[in-house]
Structure formats: structure tokens, C-alpha cells
Design a protein around this motif. Sequence first.
Motif, PDB file in Angstrom:
ATOM      1  N   SER A 117      14.456 146.124  79.641  1.00  0.00           N
ATOM      2  CA  SER A 117      13.785 145.334  78.604  1.00  0.00           C
ATOM      3  C   SER A 117      14.654 145.232  77.353  1.00  0.00           C
ATOM      4  CB  SER A 117      12.422 145.932  78.265  1.00  0.00           C
ATOM      5  OG  SER A 117      12.548 147.267  77.842  1.00  0.00           O
ATOM      6  N   SER A 118      14.384 144.204  76.542  1.00  0.00           N
ATOM      7  CA  SER A 118      15.243 143.889  75.411  1.00  0.00           C
ATOM      8  C   SER A 118      15.207 144.973  74.349  1.00  0.00           C
ATOM      9  CB  SER A 118      14.807 142.557  74.794  1.00  0.00           C
ATOM     10  OG  SER A 118      15.681 142.179  73.750  1.00  0.00           O
ATOM     11  N   SER A 119      16.355 145.229  73.752  1.00  0.00           N
ATOM     12  CA  SER A 119      16.484 146.197  72.667  1.00  0.00           C
ATOM     13  C   SER A 119      15.522 145.889  71.521  1.00  0.00           C
ATOM     14  CB  SER A 119      17.925 146.188  72.143  1.00  0.00           C
ATOM     15  OG  SER A 119      18.056 146.965  70.964  1.00  0.00           O
ATOM     16  N   ASN A 120      15.165 146.924  70.799  1.00  0.00           N
ATOM     17  CA  ASN A 120      14.336 146.749  69.604  1.00  0.00           C
ATOM     18  C   ASN A 120      15.146 146.226  68.419  1.00  0.00           C
ATOM     19  OD1 ASN A 120      11.964 147.795  70.831  1.00  0.00           O
ATOM     20  ND2 ASN A 120      12.720 149.874  70.508  1.00  0.00           N
ATOM     21  N   PHE A 150      19.304 150.829  73.123  1.00  0.00           N
ATOM     22  CA  PHE A 150      19.820 150.198  71.901  1.00  0.00           C
ATOM     23  C   PHE A 150      20.610 148.940  72.256  1.00  0.00           C
ATOM     24  CE2 PHE A 150      23.076 149.839  68.525  1.00  0.00           C
ATOM     25  CZ  PHE A 150      22.232 149.657  67.441  1.00  0.00           C
ATOM     26  N   VAL A 151      21.491 149.056  73.249  1.00  0.00           N
ATOM     27  CA  VAL A 151      22.144 147.888  73.843  1.00  0.00           C
ATOM     28  C   VAL A 151      21.369 147.586  75.121  1.00  0.00           C
ATOM     29  CG1 VAL A 151      24.246 146.971  74.886  1.00  0.00           C
ATOM     30  CG2 VAL A 151      24.398 148.456  72.867  1.00  0.00           C
ATOM     31  N   THR A 152      20.764 146.444  75.201  1.00  0.00           N
ATOM     32  CA  THR A 152      19.850 146.129  76.289  1.00  0.00           C
ATOM     33  C   THR A 152      20.453 146.464  77.654  1.00  0.00           C
ATOM     34  OG1 THR A 152      18.781 144.383  75.011  1.00  0.00           O
ATOM     35  CG2 THR A 152      18.557 144.277  77.414  1.00  0.00           C
ATOM     36  N   GLY A 153      19.745 147.312  78.401  1.00  0.00           N
ATOM     37  CA  GLY A 153      20.130 147.644  79.767  1.00  0.00           C
ATOM     38  C   GLY A 153      21.221 148.674  79.901  1.00  0.00           C
ATOM     39  N   THR A 181      21.971 151.896  80.287  1.00  0.00           N
ATOM     40  CA  THR A 181      21.263 153.145  80.583  1.00  0.00           C
ATOM     41  C   THR A 181      22.146 154.386  80.507  1.00  0.00           C
ATOM     42  OG1 THR A 181      21.573 152.700  82.952  1.00  0.00           O
ATOM     43  CG2 THR A 181      19.464 152.067  81.967  1.00  0.00           C
ATOM     44  N   ARG A 182      23.405 154.225  80.146  1.00  0.00           N
ATOM     45  CA  ARG A 182      24.224 155.414  79.856  1.00  0.00           C
ATOM     46  C   ARG A 182      23.834 156.008  78.517  1.00  0.00           C
ATOM     47  NH1 ARG A 182      28.802 155.387  76.635  1.00  0.00           N
ATOM     48  NH2 ARG A 182      29.153 153.471  75.453  1.00  0.00           N
ATOM     49  N   MET A 183      22.989 155.302  77.776  1.00  0.00           N
ATOM     50  CA  MET A 183      22.606 155.746  76.436  1.00  0.00           C
ATOM     51  C   MET A 183      21.365 156.637  76.510  1.00  0.00           C
ATOM     52  SD  MET A 183      23.635 152.319  74.271  1.00  0.00           S
ATOM     53  CE  MET A 183      23.804 153.175  72.694  1.00  0.00           C
ATOM     54  N   LYS A 184      20.198 156.164  76.109  1.00  0.00           N
ATOM     55  CA  LYS A 184      19.013 157.031  76.084  1.00  0.00           C
ATOM     56  C   LYS A 184      18.640 157.550  77.470  1.00  0.00           C
ATOM     57  CE  LYS A 184      16.045 154.412  73.933  1.00  0.00           C
ATOM     58  NZ  LYS A 184      14.778 154.021  73.309  1.00  0.00           N
ATOM     59  N   SER A 185      18.688 156.702  78.458  1.00  0.00           N
ATOM     60  CA  SER A 185      18.331 157.140  79.818  1.00  0.00           C
ATOM     61  C   SER A 185      19.279 158.230  80.295  1.00  0.00           C
ATOM     62  CB  SER A 185      18.356 155.955  80.784  1.00  0.00           C
ATOM     63  OG  SER A 185      17.376 155.002  80.452  1.00  0.00           O
ATOM     64  N   GLY A 186      20.577 158.020  80.081  1.00  0.00           N
ATOM     65  CA  GLY A 186      21.554 159.020  80.497  1.00  0.00           C
ATOM     66  C   GLY A 186      21.375 160.337  79.753  1.00  0.00           C
ATOM     67  N   THR A 187      21.060 160.243  78.463  1.00  0.00           N
ATOM     68  CA  THR A 187      20.823 161.459  77.686  1.00  0.00           C
ATOM     69  C   THR A 187      19.607 162.209  78.205  1.00  0.00           C
ATOM     70  OG1 THR A 187      21.804 160.439  75.724  1.00  0.00           O
ATOM     71  CG2 THR A 187      20.382 162.346  75.368  1.00  0.00           C
ATOM     72  N   ALA A 188      18.548 161.475  78.516  1.00  0.00           N
ATOM     73  CA  ALA A 188      17.339 162.109  79.062  1.00  0.00           C
ATOM     74  C   ALA A 188      17.616 162.769  80.401  1.00  0.00           C
ATOM     75  CB  ALA A 188      16.229 161.069  79.207  1.00  0.00           C
ATOM     76  N   GLN A 189      18.368 162.094  81.255  1.00  0.00           N
ATOM     77  CA  GLN A 189      18.713 162.675  82.556  1.00  0.00           C
ATOM     78  C   GLN A 189      19.541 163.939  82.389  1.00  0.00           C
ATOM     79  OE1 GLN A 189      20.595 159.135  84.146  1.00  0.00           O
ATOM     80  NE2 GLN A 189      18.885 158.770  85.530  1.00  0.00           N
TER      81      GLN A 189
END
Length: 270
Positions: free
Chosen positions: A6-9, A183-186, A188-196
Motif C-alpha cells: 500500500s502507498s506510503s503515508n 516509507f518508500v512504497t513497497g 519491505t527491507r525497511m519496516k517489514s525487514g526490521t520487524a522480521q
Amino acid sequence: MSITESSSNYEDLEHMAVRDLLVNMNNEDKTVPLAVERSIDQIVPLVEQIVLKMQAGGRLFYIGAGTSGRLGILDASEIPPTYGMPHGKVIGIMAGGDEAIRKAVEFAEDDQQQAWKDLQALDISDADVLIGIAASGRTPYVIGGIREARSHGLVTGCIVCNPDSELASVSEYPVELIVGPEFVTGSTRMKSGTAQKLALNMISTSVMIRLGRVKGNKMVDMQLSNTKLVDRGTRMIMEALQIGVDDARDLLEKHGSVRAAVNHYLDARN
């Protein structure tokens, strides 16, 4: 559309000042630990199953593609030096093989059969546990591996960043880390990767503690692979036994680990 796509905020990133970019990314990152916290009750039974299997001689496998695969390999590679666990007890595998660790292998993640072939090459069995890592929850390589593993009686888990994903549906112990748009749409190395990464840290560290690889709060089985770790081990022995630095270092060099050195010293005194 999935949450991870989904699109970045935030809009017009290319027009932001550097400080604004950093502040906004950091603000997004602050939400990640809260997302992991919401999933702790999902992580608990997965850790408990891994401990049971590894106590009985089983292994822990991670499979993934791209960033998710690299995170699994990273976590697995740090277990032997940190906890003295033999190599081959925690294993990370990614779509495209070792080449893909540093350079993307085109379409490797799209093969639903390849993960199970990769796992069979390592003689995986129902004594082991398999965790699939995929931010989207729809990576064919990971879904195929988890589905096949479960059909062969393995304990299976997953770490995903979308709710109600296909990967979660085929996993026995799904962990869903819903961090929201990137933050950059799609990306997933960012927040998703950090969560993982946070979840993997929690899973493997909890398992190692429950397997007795930590005493008190110390890594008493760590490998002495550099001067820094030898110095740390020496200090740990000094603290545990209330002895001087030279005696502590001699014990460490003779016995090879903090645990062995302390145990030998105490046994000799008794």
C-alpha cells in the motif's frame, strides 16, 4: 492491495530535505516494536515447539527470498559463534542459493517446488522445524516449502507482515507482524525487514536460553573467535570466580569456553 504494497503515508520524497527524510523514516521505525509486541502471543507457541524439537535432537530451518531470506541466513549464521551451538543446527536457506545472498537471482522465488528440493538436500525430516519468512506472505518458494514440509509432518511456522496471507494459512504457527505501509512504497527491507529481524532475534535467543546456552545473562558458550571475545570471556570468569585476570585468561585458554573454565575450577575446588 496488501498492506506491504500500500502507498506510503508520505508524498514527494524526492523534495524532502535530508533531515526530514531521516526524521520521517525514524518516526515510522518507532512503530515497528509495537507491531512485534502485538504478535508475542503468536511467537510463544512457536518457540516452545522449536525448543521441544531441538531438545530431542532436531534442527531449525529458515527459508525465504530476498531480504527475508537474507535475514534468516543472518540469524542462523550468528548462532554458533554466539551460543556455541554446532554448525548445522540452525540453517538458513534462500531462493536462488548462496549466490542470491549478495545478488538477486531472477525469478528464483517463483518456483513452488524448489524449496523442498533444497531442504531435502539437507535431509530434513519430521524431527526438524521449518519457519518460512516472507513479508508479503505470498512468496511461492516459501509457500511451497512450508506446505510440503507440513505434509511430511514437520512443525511449521512463518513470519509475515500482511494479515490473513496464504503463507500464514498453510503454516501451523503463523506470526503476523503488521507494520503498515513502508516509507518508500513497497520497500519491505525497511519496516517489514526490521520487524522480521526483531522477531528472529526473539525466537532464536529464547530458544538458545531455554536450551541452556545462557547462564544468568551471559553467553557462556560463545566461540572465542577474536581478541574482543577472549577479553569478554576473561572478564566473565573473573566475575564468576572472583579471581585475577591472569588466572582467568589461563583457565579460558586451557578449557576453551567460559562454561568449561568455570565448571572445571569449581569442580577442582570441591
